[in-house]
Design a protein around this motif. Structure first.
Motif, PDB file in Angstrom:
ATOM      1  N   HIS A 245       0.506  -1.032  -0.021  1.00 55.35           N
ATOM      2  CA  HIS A 245       0.185  -0.072   0.316  1.00 55.35           C
ATOM      3  C   HIS A 245       1.301   0.978   0.111  1.00 55.35           C
ATOM      4  CE1 HIS A 245      -2.849  -2.749   1.373  1.00 55.35           C
ATOM      5  NE2 HIS A 245      -3.922  -2.015   0.534  1.00 55.35           N
ATOM      6  N   ALA A 246       2.115   1.291   0.879  1.00 54.66           N
ATOM      7  CA  ALA A 246       2.699   2.306   0.968  1.00 54.66           C
ATOM      8  C   ALA A 246       4.307   1.527   1.112  1.00 54.66           C
ATOM      9  CB  ALA A 246       2.967   3.160   1.743  1.00 54.66           C
ATOM     10  N   TYR A 247       5.254   2.055   0.430  1.00 46.64           N
ATOM     11  CA  TYR A 247       6.860   1.225   0.494  1.00 46.64           C
ATOM     12  C   TYR A 247       7.378   2.254   1.632  1.00 46.64           C
ATOM     13  CZ  TYR A 247       5.772  -0.318  -4.150  1.00 46.64           C
ATOM     14  OH  TYR A 247       5.003  -0.814  -5.356  1.00 46.64           O
ATOM     15  N   CYS A 248       8.134   0.832   2.156  1.00 49.27           N
ATOM     16  CA  CYS A 248       9.626   1.581   3.163  1.00 49.27           C
ATOM     17  C   CYS A 248      10.694   1.680   2.637  1.00 49.27           C
ATOM     18  CB  CYS A 248       9.176   0.160   4.741  1.00 49.27           C
ATOM     19  SG  CYS A 248       7.563  -0.772   5.562  1.00 49.27           S
ATOM     20  N   THR A 249      10.991   2.968   3.832  1.00 54.22           N
ATOM     21  CA  THR A 249      12.469   2.882   2.318  1.00 54.22           C
ATOM     22  C   THR A 249      13.488   1.678   2.606  1.00 54.22           C
ATOM     23  OG1 THR A 249      12.618   4.582   4.412  1.00 54.22           O
ATOM     24  CG2 THR A 249      12.163   5.706   2.596  1.00 54.22           C
ATOM     25  N   PHE A 250      13.688   1.661   4.019  1.00 55.56           N
ATOM     26  CA  PHE A 250      14.320   0.537   4.512  1.00 55.56           C
ATOM     27  C   PHE A 250      14.093  -0.796   4.056  1.00 55.56           C
ATOM     28  CE2 PHE A 250      11.151  -0.277   6.772  1.00 55.56           C
ATOM     29  CZ  PHE A 250      11.307  -1.583   7.122  1.00 55.56           C
ATOM     30  N   CYS A 251      12.888  -0.965   2.950  1.00 58.88           N
ATOM     31  CA  CYS A 251      13.313  -2.596   2.259  1.00 58.88           C
ATOM     32  C   CYS A 251      13.833  -2.732   1.341  1.00 58.88           C
ATOM     33  CB  CYS A 251      11.787  -2.262   1.359  1.00 58.88           C
ATOM     34  SG  CYS A 251      10.685  -3.981   0.711  1.00 58.88           S
ATOM     35  N   PHE A 252      13.955  -4.531   2.015  1.00 59.69           N
ATOM     36  CA  PHE A 252      15.294  -4.943   1.192  1.00 59.69           C
ATOM     37  C   PHE A 252      14.497  -6.071  -0.155  1.00 59.69           C
ATOM     38  CE2 PHE A 252      13.346  -8.442   4.017  1.00 59.69           C
ATOM     39  CZ  PHE A 252      13.459  -9.552   3.022  1.00 59.69           C
ATOM     40  N   ARG A 253      13.122  -6.056  -0.056  1.00 62.16           N
ATOM     41  CA  ARG A 253      12.047  -6.993  -1.345  1.00 62.16           C
ATOM     42  C   ARG A 253      12.153  -5.230  -2.497  1.00 62.16           C
ATOM     43  NH1 ARG A 253       9.209 -11.442   0.801  1.00 62.16           N
ATOM     44  NH2 ARG A 253      10.454 -12.298   1.757  1.00 62.16           N
ATOM     45  N   TRP A 254      12.839  -4.316  -1.949  1.00 65.25           N
ATOM     46  CA  TRP A 254      12.473  -3.695  -2.711  1.00 65.25           C
ATOM     47  C   TRP A 254      13.205  -3.474  -4.302  1.00 65.25           C
ATOM     48  CZ3 TRP A 254      16.716  -1.794  -6.018  1.00 65.25           C
ATOM     49  CH2 TRP A 254      18.007  -1.722  -5.344  1.00 65.25           C
ATOM     50  N   PRO A 255      14.077  -4.313  -4.903  1.00 61.14           N
ATOM     51  CA  PRO A 255      13.701  -4.595  -6.566  1.00 61.14           C
ATOM     52  C   PRO A 255      12.362  -5.593  -6.914  1.00 61.14           C
ATOM     53  CG  PRO A 255      15.808  -6.048  -4.944  1.00 61.14           C
ATOM     54  CD  PRO A 255      14.763  -5.644  -4.321  1.00 61.14           C
ATOM     55  N   GLN A 256      11.988  -5.482  -5.989  1.00 60.19           N
ATOM     56  CA  GLN A 256      10.311  -5.939  -6.730  1.00 60.19           C
ATOM     57  C   GLN A 256       9.831  -5.026  -6.776  1.00 60.19           C
ATOM     58  OE1 GLN A 256       9.981 -10.075  -3.604  1.00 60.19           O
ATOM     59  NE2 GLN A 256       8.255  -7.958  -4.012  1.00 60.19           N
ATOM     60  N   PHE A 257       9.809  -4.040  -6.509  1.00 56.85           N
ATOM     61  CA  PHE A 257       8.328  -2.807  -6.503  1.00 56.85           C
ATOM     62  C   PHE A 257       9.634  -1.959  -8.278  1.00 56.85           C
ATOM     63  CE2 PHE A 257       8.960  -3.313  -2.527  1.00 56.85           C
ATOM     64  CZ  PHE A 257       7.792  -4.100  -2.107  1.00 56.85           C
ATOM     65  N   VAL A 258      11.007  -2.025  -8.547  1.00 48.19           N
ATOM     66  CA  VAL A 258      11.377  -0.913  -8.659  1.00 48.19           C
ATOM     67  C   VAL A 258      11.890  -1.486 -10.683  1.00 48.19           C
ATOM     68  CG1 VAL A 258      12.231   0.034  -7.615  1.00 48.19           C
ATOM     69  CG2 VAL A 258      13.247  -1.559  -8.518  1.00 48.19           C
ATOM     70  N   GLY A 259      10.834  -2.434 -10.373  1.00 51.91           N
ATOM     71  CA  GLY A 259      10.894  -3.160 -12.031  1.00 51.91           C
ATOM     72  C   GLY A 259      12.472  -4.065 -12.131  1.00 51.91           C
ATOM     73  N   ILE A 260      12.842  -3.661 -11.249  1.00 50.90           N
ATOM     74  CA  ILE A 260      14.045  -4.953 -12.626  1.00 50.90           C
ATOM     75  C   ILE A 260      13.275  -6.559 -12.646  1.00 50.90           C
ATOM     76  CG2 ILE A 260      16.482  -5.946 -11.818  1.00 50.90           C
ATOM     77  CD1 ILE A 260      17.239  -3.457  -9.756  1.00 50.90           C
ATOM     78  N   ASP A 261      12.141  -6.995 -13.761  1.00 54.70           N
ATOM     79  CA  ASP A 261      11.536  -7.471 -13.264  1.00 54.70           C
ATOM     80  C   ASP A 261      11.990  -8.903 -13.939  1.00 54.70           C
ATOM     81  OD1 ASP A 261       9.525  -7.013 -16.450  1.00 54.70           O
ATOM     82  OD2 ASP A 261       9.111  -6.101 -13.781  1.00 54.70           O
ATOM     83  N   GLU A 262      13.698  -9.257 -13.756  1.00 54.58           N
ATOM     84  CA  GLU A 262      13.815 -10.737 -13.657  1.00 54.58           C
ATOM     85  C   GLU A 262      14.233 -10.999 -11.930  1.00 54.58           C
ATOM     86  OE1 GLU A 262      18.232 -10.192 -14.727  1.00 54.58           O
ATOM     87  OE2 GLU A 262      17.362  -9.054 -15.744  1.00 54.58           O
ATOM     88  N   LEU A 263      14.123  -9.917 -11.544  1.00 59.19           N
ATOM     89  CA  LEU A 263      14.570 -10.096  -9.978  1.00 59.19           C
ATOM     90  C   LEU A 263      13.467 -10.515  -9.101  1.00 59.19           C
ATOM     91  CD1 LEU A 263      16.967  -7.222  -8.957  1.00 59.19           C
ATOM     92  CD2 LEU A 263      17.764  -9.366  -9.961  1.00 59.19           C
ATOM     93  N   LYS A 264      11.740 -10.404  -9.983  1.00 61.76           N
ATOM     94  CA  LYS A 264      10.774 -10.360  -8.894  1.00 61.76           C
ATOM     95  C   LYS A 264      10.357 -12.048  -8.519  1.00 61.76           C
ATOM     96  CE  LYS A 264       8.085  -7.295 -10.554  1.00 61.76           C
ATOM     97  NZ  LYS A 264       6.648  -6.886 -11.606  1.00 61.76           N
ATOM     98  N   PHE A 265       9.805 -12.483  -7.699  1.00 57.68           N
ATOM     99  CA  PHE A 265       9.331 -13.409  -7.014  1.00 57.68           C
ATOM    100  C   PHE A 265       8.646 -13.756  -6.928  1.00 57.68           C
ATOM    101  CE2 PHE A 265      13.079 -13.246  -3.607  1.00 57.68           C
ATOM    102  CZ  PHE A 265      13.904 -14.415  -3.555  1.00 57.68           C
ATOM    103  N   ALA A 266       7.566 -14.713  -7.481  1.00 58.25           N
ATOM    104  CA  ALA A 266       6.392 -14.680  -7.358  1.00 58.25           C
ATOM    105  C   ALA A 266       5.545 -15.935  -8.611  1.00 58.25           C
ATOM    106  CB  ALA A 266       5.734 -13.504  -8.669  1.00 58.25           C
TER     107      ALA A 266
END
Ligand SMILES: *Cc1c(COP(=O)(O)O)cnc(C)c1O
Ligand code: SF4
Length: 444
Positions: free
Chosen positions: A141-162
């Motif tokens: 709903h919002a993003y935490c600045t410290f998040c270590f899941r951040w690659p999922q949100f910034v669109g480095i697609d190949e890094l996504k887990f899903a």
């Protein structure tokens, strides 16, 4: 819900409380790290008369210090000089990759198989618990600045887990009888509509798997969007689904990510907690300890006491992972321990269910138990709370005291030993050794 990101955040009414420099920092840093806020966070949680120190402002809004001076300059120059889009993207992705987006093999390790098919949206590291990353739950709903899941949100697609592979997950849990817990994580699974969530959870509970005892949902929605359980149009369906899980005889543990007592103050969150508890689910809480947000024992003491009063169970205090803006947020092992102990001594036994400070590192979750002097040597006493190899759980182990240490890889074995117990096991490769990991989310 009104949502804000880099493109529209200047429409936020309270933004006039920020200096030009702070606004510029949001643009520069927000190009590299994830940035998303919403009306609830902005209007109900942030105290705009306490900028920049307000903990929720620090939690959600990018700050200059989150990038090194060098990287900050590079991105700032690139934006000012109107670099072509693809060149800008390359520059930014280079910086992101250097920020260790998947600490220690998060991407390729711990991915199980069923009938020869890889379950790419599943991670299985500790015997009893599998993590499941539903395909539709990979945002927040919002993003935490410290998040270590951040690659999922910034669109480095190949890094996504899903994964949409619920059927395979069901099979996997059926075939692996040591599994008792399935943990839905993300992102935040509670961004999904009730319908989507049902599509993931129903097959799991309808399969009547005898070994499945607990479904956990890791979520920050109680902090970022409590209306999900109060007044959203599918809130009743969500609560009905929770009740269905419980009525099936499966424990539903809602793993709530709270970083600061402010997040538990609004009427909406209080109502949301009550509603979830009324389904028969339990709420356990967890948070990393971070500079600028919650590095004081009073904050933790208040937070844990308040959680218990509201009917929640304090569960984990984590150390900041070695990814993203770790330098900005990191608290040393020694200081984290002090903060933990100073809060712990002022809380009653029912609040002392919390464990920490703990590092989720490649070999396992390592709790810092204390600092002692043994045979004249000052040492950290450490213990595995979870381990890749369950033989490591039984014994505390010792590292040389190091005032500056912020993570497991800053530590060396005490008493002139050559290796830590977890380094002797050949299951762990050299480079895997102490870098960080994957896994749980520090919630979610
Ligand atoms: C933390 C974590 C879990 C859950 O551990 P608990 O101690 O049972 O809460 C499961 N898998 C991974 C990879 C984790 O990091
Ligand atoms: S820490 Fe959790 S809630 Fe925060 S951005 Fe990351 S996944 Fe989302």
């Amino acid at each position: 819900m009104k949502s804000y990101n880099l493109n529209n955040f200047e429409e936020i009414t309270q933004i006039n409380k920020l200096s030009k420099e702070q606004i510029n920092a949001i643009k520069v840093v927000g190009n590299v790290l994830p940035f998303k806020a919403n009306s609830y966070v902005i209007d109900e949680l942030i105290d705009w008369n306490n900028i920049p120190n307000d903990p929720i402002f620090q939690l959600v809004f990018p700050q200059k210090g989150m990038l090194s001076d060098k990287n900050y300059k590079k991105v700032e120059n690139a934006l000012n000089s109107n670099l072509p889009k693809d060149e800008l993207r390359d520059l930014i992705n280079k910086i992101r990759y250097k920020l260790n987006p998947h600490p220690a093999g998060q991407k390729k390790d711990n991915i199980p198989e069923v009938d020869g098919i890889k379950l790419t949206g599943v991670q299985h590291k500790y015997d009893q618990t599998v993590l499941f990353f539903p395909n539709h739950g990979q945002t927040c709903h919002a993003y935490c600045t410290f998040c270590f899941r951040w690659p999922q949100f910034v669109g480095i697609d190949e890094l996504k887990f899903a994964s949409r592979e619920t059927d395979l997950l069901v099979k996997y849990v059926q075939q692996n009888k040591q599994i008792t817990d399935v943990l839905f994580t993300g992102g935040d699974p509670m961004v999904m509509s009730a319908k989507r969530l049902e599509a993931y959870i129903n097959p799991l509970i309808e399969a009547d798997i005898p070994n499945l005892r607990t479904i956990r949902i890791g979520s920050k929605s109680l902090s970022y969007w409590p209306y999900k359980f109060v007044s959203d149009k599918d809130s009743e369906a969500i609560l009905a689904l929770f009740k269905k899980v419980v009525d099936k005889g499966i424990h539903l543990s809602f793993m709530a990510h709270f970083n600061h007592p402010i997040e538990m103050k609004t009427d909406a969150v209080k109502k949301a907690v009550k509603n979830i508890l009324s389904t028969g689910a339990q709420i356990r809480t967890q948070s990393p300890i971070m500079r600028h947000i919650n590095d004081s024992s009073e904050v933790w003491e208040t937070m844990w006491k308040e959680q218990v009063r509201m009917g929640m169970i304090p569960y984990y205090m984590f150390l900041a992972r070695d990814t993203s803006a770790q330098d900005y947020f990191a608290v040393t092992l020694e200081r984290s321990l002090d903060i933990y102990n100073n809060a712990y001594k002022n809380i009653s036994g029912v609040v002392r269910t919390v464990r920490g400070p703990s590092m989720s590192a490649a070999p396992g979750k390592v709790q810092v138990l204390g600092i002692n002097e043994i045979n004249g040597e000052k040492v950290f006493v450490l213990k595995f709370l979870q381990a890749r190899n369950t033989n490591w759980l039984a014994q505390p182990f010792f590292a040389k005291y190091n005032k500056e240490a912020i993570w497991l890889d800053d530590l060396e074995p005490a008493f002139n030993e050559e290796k830590f117990v977890f380094e002797e096991d050949e299951f762990i490769s050299k480079e895997d050794k102490v870098k960080l990991i994957e896994g749980e989310k520090i919630y979610n």
